[in-house]
Design a protein around this motif. Structure first.
Motif, PDB file in Angstrom:
ATOM      1  N   PHE A 158      -5.873   3.192  -5.568  1.00 53.33           N
ATOM      2  CA  PHE A 158      -4.556   3.035  -6.078  1.00 53.33           C
ATOM      3  C   PHE A 158      -3.905   3.053  -4.834  1.00 53.33           C
ATOM      4  N   THR A 159      -3.931   3.815  -4.096  1.00 54.59           N
ATOM      5  CA  THR A 159      -2.942   4.105  -2.632  1.00 54.59           C
ATOM      6  C   THR A 159      -3.063   2.895  -1.851  1.00 54.59           C
ATOM      7  N   ALA A 200       0.816  -1.206  -0.067  1.00 53.55           N
ATOM      8  CA  ALA A 200      -0.081   0.089   0.037  1.00 53.55           C
ATOM      9  C   ALA A 200       1.051   1.221  -0.095  1.00 53.55           C
ATOM     10  N   TYR A 210       5.050   2.811 -13.109  1.00 52.97           N
ATOM     11  CA  TYR A 210       5.556   2.786 -11.631  1.00 52.97           C
ATOM     12  C   TYR A 210       6.877   2.845 -11.618  1.00 52.97           C
ATOM     13  N   LEU A 266       4.814   4.963  -3.994  1.00 51.62           N
ATOM     14  CA  LEU A 266       4.930   6.222  -4.776  1.00 51.62           C
ATOM     15  C   LEU A 266       3.589   6.964  -4.473  1.00 51.62           C
ATOM     16  N   GLY A 267       2.400   6.051  -4.555  1.00 50.37           N
ATOM     17  CA  GLY A 267       1.083   6.640  -4.487  1.00 50.37           C
ATOM     18  C   GLY A 267       1.089   7.549  -3.150  1.00 50.37           C
ATOM     19  N   SER A 279      -3.647  -0.359  -2.885  1.00 51.46           N
ATOM     20  CA  SER A 279      -3.493  -1.450  -3.883  1.00 51.46           C
ATOM     21  C   SER A 279      -4.633  -2.200  -4.087  1.00 51.46           C
TER      22      SER A 279
HETATM   23  N1  PHE Z   1      -0.460   1.175  -3.424  1.00 55.88           N
HETATM   24  C1  PHE Z   1       0.712   1.546  -4.361  1.00 55.88           C
HETATM   25  C2  PHE Z   1       1.332   2.959  -4.104  1.00 55.88           C
HETATM   26  O1  PHE Z   1       0.464   3.667  -3.421  1.00 55.88           O
HETATM   27  C3  PHE Z   1       0.676   1.192  -5.644  1.00 55.88           C
HETATM   28  C4  PHE Z   1      -0.007  -0.088  -6.103  1.00 55.88           C
HETATM   29  C5  PHE Z   1      -1.282   0.022  -6.621  1.00 55.88           C
HETATM   30  C6  PHE Z   1       0.465  -1.225  -5.732  1.00 55.88           C
HETATM   31  C7  PHE Z   1      -2.053  -1.347  -7.216  1.00 55.88           C
HETATM   32  C8  PHE Z   1      -0.249  -2.195  -6.059  1.00 55.88           C
HETATM   33  C9  PHE Z   1      -1.342  -2.281  -6.624  1.00 55.88           C
HETATM   34  O2  PHE Z   1       2.394   3.383  -4.353  1.00 55.88           O
END
Ligand code: PHE
Length: 456
Positions: free
Chosen positions: A234-235, A27, A113, A30-31, A237
């Motif tokens: 996103f953040t 989680a 990413y 980079l998000g 995951s």
């Molecule tokens: N959650 C990760 C982040 O915030 C990005 C991510 C997204 C990882 C989806 C896995 C699945 O950087």
């Protein structure tokens, strides 16, 4: 009972804490530190942050619980988990496409990413070399432009990051990851505390805090609401099987509810701290909050250039950022690798090599979108912008929507109750949020942004 006591072909976490650490590693990435500040800056601050927080609580946490429970129930890669659970419940086999979409999303997200993680790697060496010391905002900006306009350098860093990621994945996510995250997360947290401390000394701390936490709803467009929701997925995951596949390695007796809440809290805290460190610097130096994807690379180096011991702390910060990105990247590709091992009898090493090469090639599009293809736009967006928008704001929320529907309309209450270990009001709250609130919110936000429904 059919299916309840399965074990995973790929092994298990050594304890509940190992899972919490690994999922937090997925989680927090980079998000939180790169993306959250720049989209907050682009979308006007406070009101955007508020919508994001509401989405984490009402959509993110319930869907995270759904995703983990599906994973643990199926004990396979997301594609096969969906296939098996659908078959056992006599549901339509098309549910397995949810797993496929997740695998696709994982490739798409990791392809860019890795390029951004490459920027962070480049900055480790820039910080260590003392390049920021005493530099003005303008000089720092020029350093950033110099990096992203050079495709060869970006390619080199992207390659190194992909190799690092695939090495860990090829060894199995349990062994290396548990140990790495245990020390990384606290270290990252400490350095963020320090950066917030520095931000307090800039004289613009209150301006930064006000920007982050005072909602101005006139700045909240339907598109901003969509971006806030997309970022909640996103953040955390969510919506592509990363948390599902980690859930499939979760021991039987671990509490899914507690772990989900811990992960979401830790993730949110890191994002808010990053915002609190960055915006005071933005205002103190008259920079543009809406500067876009380069925001942290154009602000934090100013701080490192001015604080005592800045070269050391700057290096440490970017090293930790690379690690945070690394532990997220691993989870992005794990659903694909687990599937290749299950269905094609590949060794993990071979599966990782394939997945890595495909992602590496796809990453070229993102690299070029910052230089050679910078002018090539579709709907006013570069290749990178499109990829980011399509994955975070469309595919992940859609994936999450179907995960929520699968968990509450398809799986029986008996199964979900058993997996969650919840009863009474607690279970009911999860059930209502996951069955109605989260799906309707996602649909509502989609419709609102496409203009079929207009609010405000
Ligand atoms: N959650 C990760 C982040 O915030 C990005 C991510 C997204 C990882 C989806 C896995 C699945 O950087």
């Amino acid at each position: 009972m059919a299916g309840s006591k399965r074990s995973s072909l790929h092994g298990q976490w050594s304890s509940r804490w190992a899972f919490v650490l690994a999922a937090t590693g997925s989680a927090v990435g980079l998000g939180n530190i790169w993306k959250f500040p720049y989209i907050t800056g682009e979308n006007g601050g406070g009101a955007f942050v508020l919508v994001y927080l509401i989405c984490i609580a009402c959509i993110g946490i319930p869907i995270m619980m759904a995703e983990i429970l599906i994973g643990r129930r199926g004990r396979r890669s997301p594609i096969n988990t969906m296939r098996v659970l659908a078959r056992e419940g006599h549901h339509h086999p098309a549910w397995q496409y949810l797993g496929w979409i997740g695998v696709l999303a994982g490739f798409l997200i990791l392809s860019y990413y890795s390029v951004i993680a490459g920027w962070a790697m480049a900055y480790v060496f820039r910080a260590a070399g003392g390049m920021f010391s005493g530099a003005t905002g303008e000089q720092i900006g020029a350093l950033f432009t110099g990096l992203i306009s050079d495709p060869e350098r970006l390619l080199a860093w992207h390659t190194i990051f992909m190799v690092m990621t695939m090495i860990v994945v090829s060894r199995g996510v349990q062994s290396g990851l548990e140990k790495a995250v245990r020390f990384l997360m606290p270290a990252l947290f400490l350095i963020l505390v320090m950066l917030v401390g520095y931000a307090m000394s800039t004289g613009s701390f209150t301006a930064g805090i006000a920007f982050l936490f005072t909602p101005d709803f006139s700045k909240l467009t339907p598109a901003a609401v969509l971006i806030a929701m997309g970022h909640a997925f996103f953040t955390l995951s969510l919506g592509m099987g990363a948390i599902m596949v980690y859930g499939s390695y979760l021991p039987e007796n671990a509490s899914i509810t507690q772990t989900s809440v811990i992960i979401a809290l830790a993730d949110t805290l890191v994002a808010l701290m990053a915002g609190m460190a960055i915006f005071p610097i933005v205002f103190a130096h008259g920079l543009e909050p809406g500067a876009g994807p380069g925001l942290i690379f154009q602000t934090l180096p100013i701080a490192f250039g001015q604080m005592p011991g800045g070269a050391f702390f700057g290096t440490l910060f970017f090293v930790l950022l690379v690690f945070a990105a690394w532990t997220s990247a691993i989870s992005l590709i794990e659903p694909a690798v687990a599937w290749l091992v299950e269905n094609h009898g590949m060794t993990r090493v071979l599966a990782s090599a394939w997945a890595g090469v495909i992602t590496w090639v796809m990453g070229l599009g993102t690299i070029f979108s910052f230089n050679l293809w910078a002018e090539a736009k579709l709907f006013g967006k570069t290749f990178f912008d499109l990829l980011d928008f399509a994955t975070a704001n469309v595919i992940l929320p859609l994936g999450g929507l179907f995960i929520a529907l699968f968990a509450t309309w398809t799986l029986s209450r008996k199964v979900t109750m058993e997996e969650l270990g919840l009863q009474g009001a607690g279970y009911q709250l999860w059930y209502i949020l996951t069955r109605y609130v989260a799906p309707l919110a996602v649909i509502f936000i989609f419709l609102n942004v496409t203009g079929l429904l207009r609010f405000g």
